[in-house]
Design an enzyme around this catalytic site. Structure first.
Site, PDB file in Angstrom:
ATOM      1  N   ASP A  13     -10.529   5.932  -4.016  1.00  0.00           N
ATOM      2  CA  ASP A  13      -9.093   5.273  -3.012  1.00  0.00           C
ATOM      3  C   ASP A  13      -9.084   5.239  -2.089  1.00  0.00           C
ATOM      4  OD1 ASP A  13      -8.415   4.588  -6.228  1.00  0.00           O
ATOM      5  OD2 ASP A  13      -8.018   6.782  -6.521  1.00  0.00           O
ATOM      6  N   LYS A  16     -11.024   1.566   0.234  1.00  0.00           N
ATOM      7  CA  LYS A  16     -12.788   0.475   0.921  1.00  0.00           C
ATOM      8  C   LYS A  16     -12.529  -0.532   0.992  1.00  0.00           C
ATOM      9  CE  LYS A  16     -13.881   2.585  -2.810  1.00  0.00           C
ATOM     10  NZ  LYS A  16     -13.413   3.229  -2.987  1.00  0.00           N
ATOM     11  N   ASN A  38     -12.595  -0.345 -13.307  1.00  0.00           N
ATOM     12  CA  ASN A  38     -12.099   0.283 -13.081  1.00  0.00           C
ATOM     13  C   ASN A  38     -11.837   0.292 -11.909  1.00  0.00           C
ATOM     14  OD1 ASN A  38     -14.765   0.525 -12.513  1.00  0.00           O
ATOM     15  ND2 ASN A  38     -15.262   2.609 -13.030  1.00  0.00           N
ATOM     16  N   GLY A  40     -10.252  -0.648  -8.047  1.00  0.00           N
ATOM     17  CA  GLY A  40      -8.933  -1.275  -7.749  1.00  0.00           C
ATOM     18  C   GLY A  40      -8.268  -0.942  -5.941  1.00  0.00           C
ATOM     19  N   HIS A  41      -9.090  -2.407  -5.267  1.00  0.00           N
ATOM     20  CA  HIS A  41      -9.459  -2.203  -3.890  1.00  0.00           C
ATOM     21  C   HIS A  41      -8.590  -3.643  -3.509  1.00  0.00           C
ATOM     22  CE1 HIS A  41     -13.969  -1.652  -3.953  1.00  0.00           C
ATOM     23  NE2 HIS A  41     -12.835   0.052  -4.436  1.00  0.00           N
ATOM     24  N   GLN A 206     -15.703   3.231  -6.437  1.00  0.00           N
ATOM     25  CA  GLN A 206     -15.046   4.579  -6.645  1.00  0.00           C
ATOM     26  C   GLN A 206     -16.030   5.435  -5.171  1.00  0.00           C
ATOM     27  OE1 GLN A 206     -16.850   3.019  -9.403  1.00  0.00           O
ATOM     28  NE2 GLN A 206     -15.206   1.756  -9.890  1.00  0.00           N
ATOM     29  N   THR A 221     -18.079   8.803 -12.866  1.00  0.00           N
ATOM     30  CA  THR A 221     -17.961   7.217 -13.094  1.00  0.00           C
ATOM     31  C   THR A 221     -19.462   7.413 -13.817  1.00  0.00           C
ATOM     32  OG1 THR A 221     -17.115   5.509 -12.773  1.00  0.00           O
ATOM     33  CG2 THR A 221     -18.444   6.398 -10.789  1.00  0.00           C
ATOM     34  N   THR A 281      -5.091   0.761 -10.268  1.00  0.00           N
ATOM     35  CA  THR A 281      -5.880   0.611 -11.626  1.00  0.00           C
ATOM     36  C   THR A 281      -5.155   0.721 -12.701  1.00  0.00           C
ATOM     37  OG1 THR A 281      -7.946   0.260 -11.153  1.00  0.00           O
ATOM     38  CG2 THR A 281      -7.293   0.066 -13.282  1.00  0.00           C
ATOM     39  N   ARG A 286      -1.992  10.154  -7.675  1.00  0.00           N
ATOM     40  CA  ARG A 286      -2.876  10.798  -7.646  1.00  0.00           C
ATOM     41  C   ARG A 286      -2.703  11.561  -7.421  1.00  0.00           C
ATOM     42  NH1 ARG A 286      -4.395   5.646  -4.231  1.00  0.00           N
ATOM     43  NH2 ARG A 286      -5.114   4.379  -6.110  1.00  0.00           N
ATOM     44  N   LYS A 312      -5.703   5.913   6.570  1.00  0.00           N
ATOM     45  CA  LYS A 312      -4.487   6.331   6.422  1.00  0.00           C
ATOM     46  C   LYS A 312      -3.991   7.562   6.933  1.00  0.00           C
ATOM     47  CE  LYS A 312      -3.182   5.483   2.088  1.00  0.00           C
ATOM     48  NZ  LYS A 312      -3.288   5.847   0.854  1.00  0.00           N
ATOM     49  N   LEU A 313      -4.721   7.849   8.104  1.00  0.00           N
ATOM     50  CA  LEU A 313      -4.168   8.906   8.943  1.00  0.00           C
ATOM     51  C   LEU A 313      -2.852   8.712   9.352  1.00  0.00           C
ATOM     52  CD1 LEU A 313      -5.422  10.421  10.779  1.00  0.00           C
ATOM     53  CD2 LEU A 313      -5.499   9.198  13.053  1.00  0.00           C
ATOM     54  N   ASP A 314      -1.668   7.856   9.451  1.00  0.00           N
ATOM     55  CA  ASP A 314      -0.791   7.940   9.891  1.00  0.00           C
ATOM     56  C   ASP A 314       0.007   8.694   8.912  1.00  0.00           C
ATOM     57  OD1 ASP A 314      -1.760   5.798   8.166  1.00  0.00           O
ATOM     58  OD2 ASP A 314       0.202   4.879   7.543  1.00  0.00           O
ATOM     59  N   GLY A 396      -2.368   1.887   8.474  1.00  0.00           N
ATOM     60  CA  GLY A 396      -1.474   1.348   8.176  1.00  0.00           C
ATOM     61  C   GLY A 396      -1.959   0.391   6.746  1.00  0.00           C
TER      62      GLY A 396
HETATM   63  P1  GDP Z   1      -9.845   1.374  -2.736  1.00  0.00           P
HETATM   64  O1  GDP Z   1     -10.287   1.817  -3.983  1.00  0.00           O
HETATM   65  O2  GDP Z   1     -10.705   1.863  -1.926  1.00  0.00           O
HETATM   66  O3  GDP Z   1     -10.065   0.128  -1.786  1.00  0.00           O
HETATM   67  O4  GDP Z   1      -8.635   2.572  -1.909  1.00  0.00           O
HETATM   68  P2  GDP Z   1      -6.793   1.592  -2.692  1.00  0.00           P
HETATM   69  O5  GDP Z   1      -7.253   0.527  -2.726  1.00  0.00           O
HETATM   70  O6  GDP Z   1      -7.024   2.172  -4.352  1.00  0.00           O
HETATM   71  O7  GDP Z   1      -5.640   2.578  -2.111  1.00  0.00           O
HETATM   72  C1  GDP Z   1      -5.862   2.955  -0.844  1.00  0.00           C
HETATM   73  C2  GDP Z   1      -3.682   2.028  -0.207  1.00  0.00           C
HETATM   74  O8  GDP Z   1      -4.182   2.467   0.558  1.00  0.00           O
HETATM   75  C3  GDP Z   1      -4.012   0.833  -0.573  1.00  0.00           C
HETATM   76  O9  GDP Z   1      -2.341   0.917  -0.887  1.00  0.00           O
HETATM   77  C4  GDP Z   1      -3.972  -0.006   0.299  1.00  0.00           C
HETATM   78  O10 GDP Z   1      -2.899  -0.098   0.951  1.00  0.00           O
HETATM   79  C5  GDP Z   1      -3.215   1.206   1.395  1.00  0.00           C
HETATM   80  N1  GDP Z   1      -4.356   1.698   2.984  1.00  0.00           N
HETATM   81  C6  GDP Z   1      -5.198   1.648   3.378  1.00  0.00           C
HETATM   82  N2  GDP Z   1      -5.370   2.117   4.814  1.00  0.00           N
HETATM   83  C7  GDP Z   1      -3.680   2.318   5.288  1.00  0.00           C
HETATM   84  C8  GDP Z   1      -4.013   3.123   6.079  1.00  0.00           C
HETATM   85  O11 GDP Z   1      -4.611   3.491   7.173  1.00  0.00           O
HETATM   86  N3  GDP Z   1      -2.733   3.533   6.431  1.00  0.00           N
HETATM   87  C9  GDP Z   1      -1.771   3.626   5.757  1.00  0.00           C
HETATM   88  N4  GDP Z   1      -0.276   4.340   5.150  1.00  0.00           N
HETATM   89  N5  GDP Z   1      -2.781   2.680   3.610  1.00  0.00           N
HETATM   90  C10 GDP Z   1      -3.157   2.700   3.346  1.00  0.00           C
END
Ligand code: GDP
Length: 412
Positions: A13, A16, A38, A40-41, A206, A221, A281, A286, A312-314, A396
């Site tokens: 999560d 990616k 499994n 959920g990108h 994962q 996993t 997923t 979390r 997600k630094l924001d 973001g």
């Molecule tokens: P993945 O499974 O590694 O692709 O990750 P997920 O999609 O499960 O989780 C990432 C979540 O954070 C998703 O809801 C994205 O839209 C959101 N997201 C991704 N990059 C950023 C970011 O830089 N900032 C914020 N606030 N949200 C983000």
């Protein structure tokens, strides 16, 4: 050199999906090599928010072929539903190539997962992934190619599904016919693309700490999630131009298992709400906590990351101070390394360094120098501690909400 690996550096999560989608703006192929639905990108682009489980994130770009290599386990029912959902968002149908050697997830795999209790004990996604990989290793799996020789399939289904076997078989043959134009020799296609100098992005599912061997076994996993899963899951030997580790600016984990920096109180709650940390997923909340640099340095060592994407630094805006784990303490001693034993990790207490926070919102910032000084310092602290440059910073959810700090193959 045009091959890029994108690998989760934590417990999954890490965003990616977004990073892969960004890096695939000019890629020819995007390849999933491990895991199954499994994953959920999430990708947020002009069409809205896509939740991808099997379709490679790069394949949302019409120019990019999405490859499901033989290392994935394939749920054809789920794939059909996922494509319907993407079409419902007004997206053009992704171009896909499905390896004929990929193992199938069948209804009895999901039933077995529930029956054997793995779903409860490990907190799995209940999609039948573990049982499908187990059948593969036990040499009783069914592969996509077997659907073109249905006698063996029928025999297996009769043993597993009893009276429902005929109906399951009819469904499988319908799905086979639907997907047959996309089924082929993915290894050969990939080898050819690499030889021809095409740009290929490998999309890990994962994260490193959930890897079957390198993760916190047995809370892991059932496939390799590291860069080493790429030759395993594709059959090609690749010289990577970049191996990008994707790490959130804090830590999350879904399901059971050790998580030394977990915050069960207000800090965890705030990270969960600001970061919208609910499974893509499963919808499960979390577990959240501070960034664990011991674990991240370990992930860098396992994968040989050349770059990091710190996402997600924001979400960290507004904390007056931020903690990062720089060591563990257990058995009365300070430890610098990530232990091989989950039991030891359960007892590890993080040793924190405290860094100044920043009050300003930074959502959508695309220029490193426009970040508050404390945010710049946080990023620099991470890269100096682990010894790998942070090339991309996420600010973001949208694909373009990213700061590019170092050139990765001209993706500026
Ligand atoms: P993945 O499974 O590694 O692709 O990750 P997920 O999609 O499960 O989780 C990432 C979540 O954070 C998703 O809801 C994205 O839209 C959101 N997201 C991704 N990059 C950023 C970011 O830089 N900032 C914020 N606030 N949200 C983000």
């Amino acid at each position: 050199m045009p091959a890029i690996a994108v690998i989760g550096a934590q417990w999954g999560d890490e965003a990616k999906g977004k990073i892969v989608h960004f890096l695939c703006r000019r890629a020819d192929l995007c390849v999933r090599f491990n895991g199954g639905p499994n994953a959920g990108h999430t990708v947020v682009d002009a069409h809205g928010e896509a939740r991808l489980h099997q379709v490679p994130a790069g394949a949302l770009h019409p120019h990019c072929l999405g490859v499901l290599a033989h290392g994935v386990v394939l749920d054809l029912w789920a794939l059909e539903a996922e494509l319907a959902e993407l079409a419902g968002q007004g997206r053009p149908p992704p171009r896909l190539l499905l390896s004929e050697r990929a193992h199938l997830i069948l209804p009895y795999h999901r039933r077995r997962e529930e029956r054997e209790g793995a779903a409860q004990a490990l907190g799995t996604t209940r999609k039948g992934i573990g049982p499908a990989y187990a059948d593969r290793a036990a040499r009783r799996g069914l592969r996509l190619v077997d659907l073109f020789h249905p006698e063996r399939v029928e025999e297996r289904l009769r043993a597993e599904d009893g009276e429902e076997a005929a109906q399951v078989l009819a469904e499988l043959l319908r799905l086979r016919d639907r997907f047959s134009p996309a089924v082929g020799d993915a290894r050969a296609a990939l080898a050819h693309a690499l030889r021809a100098g095409q740009t290929v992005v490998f999309e890990g599912a994962q994260g490193t700490l959930l890897d079957l061997d390198w993760g916190t076994y047995p809370y892991v996993t059932s496939s390799p999630t590291t860069v080493h899963g790429i030759p395993w899951g594709t059959g090609v030997r690749v010289e990577f131009a970049a191996v990008v580790g994707v790490a959130k600016a804090y830590t999350t984990r879904v399901g059971a298992g050790p998580l030394p920096t977990e915050e069960r109180g207000a800090v965890g709650e705030r990270l969960r709400e600001s970061g919208r940390e609910y499974g893509a997923t499963t919808g499960r909340p979390r577990r959240c906590g501070w960034l664990d640099l011991v674990a991240l340095r370990y992930a860098c060592a396992i994968n040989g990351f050349t770059h990091l994407a710190l996402t997600k630094l924001d979400v960290l805006s507004g904390f007056s101070e931020l903690k990062v784990a720089v060591a563990y303490r257990w058995g009365g001693r300070r430890r610098e390394d990530f232990p091989s034993s989950a039991d030891e990790l359960f007892h590890a207490e993080p040793v924190y360094e405290t860094l100044p926070g920043w009050g300003e919102g930074i959502a959508g910032v695309r220029d490193f120098s426009a970040l508050p000084k404390a945010a710049q310092r946080y990023v620099r602290f991470v890269e100096e501690f682990v010894g790998v440059p942070v090339a991309l910073v996420g600010t973001g959810a949208r694909t373009e909400d990213v700061i590019v700090r170092a050139e990765i193959l001209g993706y500026t």
